[in-house]
Design a protein around this motif. Structure first.
Motif, PDB file in Angstrom:
ATOM      1  N   PHE A 258       0.736  -1.241  -0.013  1.00  0.00           N
ATOM      2  CA  PHE A 258       0.155   0.203  -0.051  1.00  0.00           C
ATOM      3  C   PHE A 258       0.748   1.248   0.055  1.00  0.00           C
ATOM      4  O   PHE A 258       1.895   1.270   0.891  1.00  0.00           O
TER       5      PHE A 258
ATOM      6  N   LEU B 130       0.399   5.225   0.384  1.00  0.00           N
ATOM      7  CA  LEU B 130      -0.555   6.103   0.859  1.00  0.00           C
ATOM      8  C   LEU B 130      -0.438   7.364   0.019  1.00  0.00           C
ATOM      9  O   LEU B 130       0.489   7.849  -0.694  1.00  0.00           O
TER      10      LEU B 130
ATOM     11  N   TRP C 105      -5.327   5.109   0.352  1.00  0.00           N
ATOM     12  CA  TRP C 105      -4.060   4.946  -0.642  1.00  0.00           C
ATOM     13  C   TRP C 105      -4.170   5.291  -2.123  1.00  0.00           C
ATOM     14  O   TRP C 105      -5.201   5.549  -2.642  1.00  0.00           O
TER      15      TRP C 105
END
Length: 133
Positions: A39, A41, A120
């Motif tokens: 992920f 962000l 994300w």
């Protein structure tokens, strides 16, 4: 090595090799499906956003088909081949592809995407299969 010690070692080794075949049920999974998600962000410096994502991942690990989960952050290792631009990694193991597909459609997973995807900017997924060792 003494003869008796050597014999004892060989006997114990043979027993250890035979035990898994005797106690493993035939229906035990022979395949392992690995799902690894990275992920990135939208606000990479935001500890609040990272904490919120971690909150969601801890809820997500309750999907019953997941056999093992690891939630991580970039390590402090430093080599040219290491990708450290992600904020959180999500690594989970399934018995097979079918169990992972159940996870993908599970209400907990769908709710996770709905409630946390605003955090994300990008997600990269690496899925792999192989024999269970």
């Amino acid at each position: 090595m003494e003869n008796s010690s050597r014999r004892k070692f060989l006997r114990n080794s043979a027993l250890a090799a035979a035990v898994p075949a005797a106690v493993m049920p035939e229906a035990a999974p022979k395949e392992l499906f690995v799902h690894h998600v990275y992920f990135y962000l939208k606000n990479p410096g935001s500890e609040a956003d990272k904490a919120k994502l971690l909150e969601g991942l801890h809820k997500l690990k309750k999907v019953p088909t997941i056999r093992f989960v690891h939630i991580g952050s970039p390590a402090t290792t430093n080599r040219s081949v290491i990708e450290k631009g992600y904020a959180v990694s999500w690594l989970c193991f399934f018995d097979n592809l079918e169990e992972e597909e159940v996870y993908q459609k599970h209400p907990i997973h769908l709710k996770f995407v709905e409630e946390y995807s605003h955090l994300w900017e990008k997600v990269i997924v690496y899925d792999s299969v192989g024999p269970k060792i």
